[in-house]
Design a protein around this motif. Structure first.
Motif, PDB file in Angstrom:
ATOM      1  N   THR A 173      17.024 -11.194   3.026  1.00  0.00           N
ATOM      2  CA  THR A 173      16.015 -12.247   3.115  1.00  0.00           C
ATOM      3  C   THR A 173      14.868 -11.861   4.037  1.00  0.00           C
ATOM      4  OG1 THR A 173      16.936 -13.480   4.998  1.00  0.00           O
ATOM      5  CG2 THR A 173      17.856 -13.935   2.808  1.00  0.00           C
ATOM      6  N   ASN A 174      15.079 -10.835   4.883  1.00  0.00           N
ATOM      7  CA  ASN A 174      14.019 -10.431   5.800  1.00  0.00           C
ATOM      8  C   ASN A 174      13.198  -9.265   5.261  1.00  0.00           C
ATOM      9  OD1 ASN A 174      15.575  -8.106   6.271  1.00  0.00           O
ATOM     10  ND2 ASN A 174      16.510  -8.951   8.124  1.00  0.00           N
ATOM     11  N   ASP A 175      13.384  -8.929   3.974  1.00  0.00           N
ATOM     12  CA  ASP A 175      12.605  -7.845   3.364  1.00  0.00           C
ATOM     13  C   ASP A 175      11.114  -8.111   3.481  1.00  0.00           C
ATOM     14  OD1 ASP A 175      14.905  -6.589   2.643  1.00  0.00           O
ATOM     15  OD2 ASP A 175      14.715  -6.931   0.480  1.00  0.00           O
ATOM     16  N   ILE A 176      10.350  -7.048   3.705  1.00  0.00           N
ATOM     17  CA  ILE A 176       8.895  -7.161   3.744  1.00  0.00           C
ATOM     18  C   ILE A 176       8.272  -6.650   2.453  1.00  0.00           C
ATOM     19  CG2 ILE A 176       8.426  -4.888   4.777  1.00  0.00           C
ATOM     20  CD1 ILE A 176       6.301  -6.313   6.532  1.00  0.00           C
ATOM     21  N   SER A 177       9.069  -6.011   1.593  1.00  0.00           N
ATOM     22  CA  SER A 177       8.536  -5.440   0.352  1.00  0.00           C
ATOM     23  C   SER A 177       9.604  -5.533  -0.732  1.00  0.00           C
ATOM     24  CB  SER A 177       8.141  -3.976   0.588  1.00  0.00           C
ATOM     25  OG  SER A 177       7.631  -3.388  -0.583  1.00  0.00           O
ATOM     26  N   ARG A 178       9.162  -5.834  -1.958  1.00  0.00           N
ATOM     27  CA  ARG A 178      10.109  -5.981  -3.071  1.00  0.00           C
ATOM     28  C   ARG A 178       9.373  -5.729  -4.382  1.00  0.00           C
ATOM     29  NH1 ARG A 178      13.423 -11.073  -2.187  1.00  0.00           N
ATOM     30  NH2 ARG A 178      14.267  -9.695  -0.581  1.00  0.00           N
ATOM     31  N   SER A 179      10.106  -5.334  -5.405  1.00  0.00           N
ATOM     32  CA  SER A 179       9.504  -5.050  -6.697  1.00  0.00           C
ATOM     33  C   SER A 179       8.604  -6.198  -7.156  1.00  0.00           C
ATOM     34  CB  SER A 179      10.584  -4.818  -7.753  1.00  0.00           C
ATOM     35  OG  SER A 179      10.018  -4.776  -9.050  1.00  0.00           O
ATOM     36  N   LYS A 180       7.417  -5.849  -7.588  1.00  0.00           N
ATOM     37  CA  LYS A 180       6.450  -6.884  -7.957  1.00  0.00           C
ATOM     38  C   LYS A 180       6.866  -7.663  -9.196  1.00  0.00           C
ATOM     39  CE  LYS A 180       3.419  -3.547 -10.357  1.00  0.00           C
ATOM     40  NZ  LYS A 180       2.075  -2.925 -10.325  1.00  0.00           N
ATOM     41  N   PHE A 181       7.818  -7.124  -9.949  1.00  0.00           N
ATOM     42  CA  PHE A 181       8.288  -7.834 -11.142  1.00  0.00           C
ATOM     43  C   PHE A 181       9.604  -8.563 -10.900  1.00  0.00           C
ATOM     44  CE2 PHE A 181       5.605  -4.419 -12.954  1.00  0.00           C
ATOM     45  CZ  PHE A 181       4.670  -5.225 -13.570  1.00  0.00           C
ATOM     46  N   ASN A 182      10.137  -8.487  -9.687  1.00  0.00           N
ATOM     47  CA  ASN A 182      11.386  -9.177  -9.361  1.00  0.00           C
ATOM     48  C   ASN A 182      11.088 -10.553  -8.789  1.00  0.00           C
ATOM     49  OD1 ASN A 182      14.100  -9.683  -8.981  1.00  0.00           O
ATOM     50  ND2 ASN A 182      14.239  -8.539  -7.062  1.00  0.00           N
ATOM     51  N   ASN A 183      10.324 -11.312  -9.548  1.00  0.00           N
ATOM     52  CA  ASN A 183       9.955 -12.665  -9.115  1.00  0.00           C
ATOM     53  C   ASN A 183      10.775 -13.695  -9.865  1.00  0.00           C
ATOM     54  OD1 ASN A 183       8.053 -11.687 -11.348  1.00  0.00           O
ATOM     55  ND2 ASN A 183       7.730 -13.902 -11.438  1.00  0.00           N
ATOM     56  N   GLY A 184      10.977 -14.838  -9.247  1.00  0.00           N
ATOM     57  CA  GLY A 184      11.752 -15.909  -9.866  1.00  0.00           C
ATOM     58  C   GLY A 184      12.276 -16.850  -8.816  1.00  0.00           C
ATOM     59  N   ALA A 199       0.817  -1.217   0.000  1.00  0.00           N
ATOM     60  CA  ALA A 199       0.000   0.000   0.000  1.00  0.00           C
ATOM     61  C   ALA A 199       0.850   1.266   0.000  1.00  0.00           C
ATOM     62  CB  ALA A 199      -0.934  -0.003   1.204  1.00  0.00           C
ATOM     63  N   ASN A 200       2.088   1.158   0.497  1.00  0.00           N
ATOM     64  CA  ASN A 200       2.982   2.321   0.538  1.00  0.00           C
ATOM     65  C   ASN A 200       3.834   2.471  -0.710  1.00  0.00           C
ATOM     66  OD1 ASN A 200       2.205   3.071   3.223  1.00  0.00           O
ATOM     67  ND2 ASN A 200       3.455   1.374   3.991  1.00  0.00           N
ATOM     68  N   ASN A 201       3.841   1.443  -1.551  1.00  0.00           N
ATOM     69  CA  ASN A 201       4.612   1.479  -2.799  1.00  0.00           C
ATOM     70  C   ASN A 201       4.010   0.460  -3.749  1.00  0.00           C
ATOM     71  OD1 ASN A 201       6.425   1.437  -4.909  1.00  0.00           O
ATOM     72  ND2 ASN A 201       8.244   1.109  -3.644  1.00  0.00           N
ATOM     73  N   THR A 202       3.146   0.910  -4.628  1.00  0.00           N
ATOM     74  CA  THR A 202       2.401  -0.014  -5.489  1.00  0.00           C
ATOM     75  C   THR A 202       3.257  -0.614  -6.602  1.00  0.00           C
ATOM     76  OG1 THR A 202       1.598   1.877  -6.790  1.00  0.00           O
ATOM     77  CG2 THR A 202       0.173   1.062  -5.014  1.00  0.00           C
ATOM     78  N   ASN A 203       4.553  -0.300  -6.615  1.00  0.00           N
ATOM     79  CA  ASN A 203       5.476  -1.002  -7.509  1.00  0.00           C
ATOM     80  C   ASN A 203       5.986  -2.285  -6.871  1.00  0.00           C
ATOM     81  OD1 ASN A 203       5.512   0.927  -9.677  1.00  0.00           O
ATOM     82  ND2 ASN A 203       6.767   2.253  -8.366  1.00  0.00           N
ATOM     83  N   ASN A 204       5.643  -2.475  -5.581  1.00  0.00           N
ATOM     84  CA  ASN A 204       6.144  -3.617  -4.817  1.00  0.00           C
ATOM     85  C   ASN A 204       5.010  -4.523  -4.354  1.00  0.00           C
ATOM     86  OD1 ASN A 204       8.570  -2.298  -5.064  1.00  0.00           O
ATOM     87  ND2 ASN A 204       9.032  -2.272  -2.884  1.00  0.00           N
ATOM     88  N   VAL A 205       5.389  -5.731  -3.974  1.00  0.00           N
ATOM     89  CA  VAL A 205       4.474  -6.640  -3.278  1.00  0.00           C
ATOM     90  C   VAL A 205       4.992  -6.868  -1.861  1.00  0.00           C
ATOM     91  CG1 VAL A 205       3.576  -7.851  -5.299  1.00  0.00           C
ATOM     92  CG2 VAL A 205       5.680  -8.670  -4.206  1.00  0.00           C
ATOM     93  N   ILE A 206       4.085  -7.205  -0.959  1.00  0.00           N
ATOM     94  CA  ILE A 206       4.436  -7.520   0.423  1.00  0.00           C
ATOM     95  C   ILE A 206       4.839  -8.996   0.505  1.00  0.00           C
ATOM     96  CG2 ILE A 206       3.526  -7.768   2.765  1.00  0.00           C
ATOM     97  CD1 ILE A 206       4.002  -4.906   2.045  1.00  0.00           C
ATOM     98  N   LEU A 207       5.925  -9.260   1.225  1.00  0.00           N
ATOM     99  CA  LEU A 207       6.460 -10.612   1.348  1.00  0.00           C
ATOM    100  C   LEU A 207       6.129 -11.199   2.712  1.00  0.00           C
ATOM    101  CD1 LEU A 207      10.034 -10.049  -0.178  1.00  0.00           C
ATOM    102  CD2 LEU A 207       7.872 -10.535  -1.361  1.00  0.00           C
ATOM    103  N   ILE A 208       5.418 -12.323   2.705  1.00  0.00           N
ATOM    104  CA  ILE A 208       5.100 -12.993   3.954  1.00  0.00           C
ATOM    105  C   ILE A 208       6.393 -13.423   4.650  1.00  0.00           C
ATOM    106  CG2 ILE A 208       4.886 -15.334   2.969  1.00  0.00           C
ATOM    107  CD1 ILE A 208       2.453 -15.727   4.837  1.00  0.00           C
ATOM    108  N   TYR A 209       6.399 -13.403   5.957  1.00  0.00           N
ATOM    109  CA  TYR A 209       7.518 -13.735   6.842  1.00  0.00           C
ATOM    110  C   TYR A 209       8.551 -12.613   6.944  1.00  0.00           C
ATOM    111  CZ  TYR A 209       5.720 -18.472   5.823  1.00  0.00           C
ATOM    112  OH  TYR A 209       4.915 -19.575   5.627  1.00  0.00           O
ATOM    113  N   GLY A 210       8.447 -11.566   6.105  1.00  0.00           N
ATOM    114  CA  GLY A 210       9.401 -10.468   6.173  1.00  0.00           C
ATOM    115  C   GLY A 210       9.021  -9.459   7.233  1.00  0.00           C
ATOM    116  N   TRP A 211       9.965  -8.551   7.573  1.00  0.00           N
ATOM    117  CA  TRP A 211       9.651  -7.554   8.594  1.00  0.00           C
ATOM    118  C   TRP A 211      10.369  -6.214   8.428  1.00  0.00           C
ATOM    119  CZ3 TRP A 211      12.612 -11.913   9.621  1.00  0.00           C
ATOM    120  CH2 TRP A 211      13.926 -11.720  10.075  1.00  0.00           C
ATOM    121  N   GLU A 212      11.330  -6.082   7.516  1.00  0.00           N
ATOM    122  CA  GLU A 212      11.994  -4.791   7.373  1.00  0.00           C
ATOM    123  C   GLU A 212      12.614  -4.674   5.985  1.00  0.00           C
ATOM    124  OE1 GLU A 212      15.769  -3.814   7.939  1.00  0.00           O
ATOM    125  OE2 GLU A 212      15.915  -5.634   6.770  1.00  0.00           O
TER     126      GLU A 212
END
Length: 263
Positions: free
Chosen positions: A43-54, A22-35
């Motif tokens: 590896t503890n990221d809670i948000s990452r580019s929605k197209f950086n999947n793989g 919700a704070n950056n619609t270029n990203n998705v929220i990652l379960i288990y992440g926190w910062e």
């Protein structure tokens, strides 16, 4: 559900919509992440580019919250097992953190996600999400996805297939806006990549309390209750729930009208 998504590309595309940050619609929220970015451990990221999947380091993939190998039979993504590509069970996750969880059963812990004695703790922020997903999978797929397959600790006295840990987490961690967004998207068949079904334990976590007992969870339907009845007016409505679509209303005083509101 009415629309069966393919594992690829269907679930990828759905996740880019349902799990937006919700704070950056270029990203998705990652379960288990926190910062994000305060230390060198990505590896503890809670948000990452929605197209950086793989499948590589620094990317996100699709975490089966109800682990594939723990189903009976195991969940798969080949199209002949709907459970394997059910988007309600699939959440974006850092590739390495997903691998760290592996197929470990869920266990008690506190703080952020980590391996703990006996299994995997999803983190304070995610334990309610996990509980409601596991309950949904049990409701949707029955014996293939029994909660005791993925949870540690005591079993429920009402239903020995239900692990108490999920009832506890469901009560301790209320529904998040992200859960609502995912549920609303998949419940609306006009949305491309929507399954056309909802997780009822997100709609009302208290439903789990009604079914399995235990610690009272958040009751999101309480706003429909009328607390302004005249104390001298006896009004009864039964049976509740109705088993055949009918119910009886009794009042000690004549009622001039009755309004029935559904959600």
């Amino acid at each position: 559900h009415s629309n069966f998504l393919s594992y690829t590309p269907g679930v990828w595309e759905a996740s880019r919509i349902t799990d937006l940050d919700a704070n950056n619609t270029n990203n998705v929220i990652l379960i288990y992440g926190w910062e994000n970015g305060t230390d060198s451990d990505i590896t503890n990221d809670i948000s990452r580019s929605k197209f950086n999947n793989g499948g590589g380091t620094g990317q996100w993939n699709r975490e089966h919250v109800f682990a594939k190998s723990l189903g009976n039979p195991a969940l798969n993504e080949a199209g002949d097992s709907d459970a394997g590509e059910d988007a309600h069970n699939l959440r974006p996750s850092d590739v390495q953190r997903n691998s760290l969880r592996s197929n470990n059963k869920f266990a008690l812990g506190n703080g952020t996600s980590s391996l703990v004695s006996g299994g995997w703790y999803p983190g304070d922020e995610w334990k309610g999400d996990v509980a409601r997903i596991v309950m949904y999978m049990y409701l949707r797929y029955g014996n293939q996805c029994l909660p005791r397959f993925v949870g540690t600790g005591a079993l429920n006295s009402i239903d020995s297939n239900m692990s108490q840990i999920f009832l506890q987490w469901n009560a301790e961690d209320p529904v998040s806006p992200l859960e609502d967004a995912r549920n609303n998207f998949h419940g609306n068949t006009t949305n491309t990549y929507a399954q056309g079904n909802r997780n009822p334990f997100i709609d009302n976590p208290f439903s789990a309390t009604q079914i399995w007992g235990g610690m009272a969870a958040q009751n999101r339907w309480a706003i429909l209750a009328n607390t302004n009845f005249d104390a001298n007016l006896e009004t009864l409505i039964f049976p509740n729930p109705s088993y055949n679509g009918t119910f009886t209303i009794y009042s000690s005083t004549e009622l001039s009208s009755i309004e029935i509101i559904t959600i």
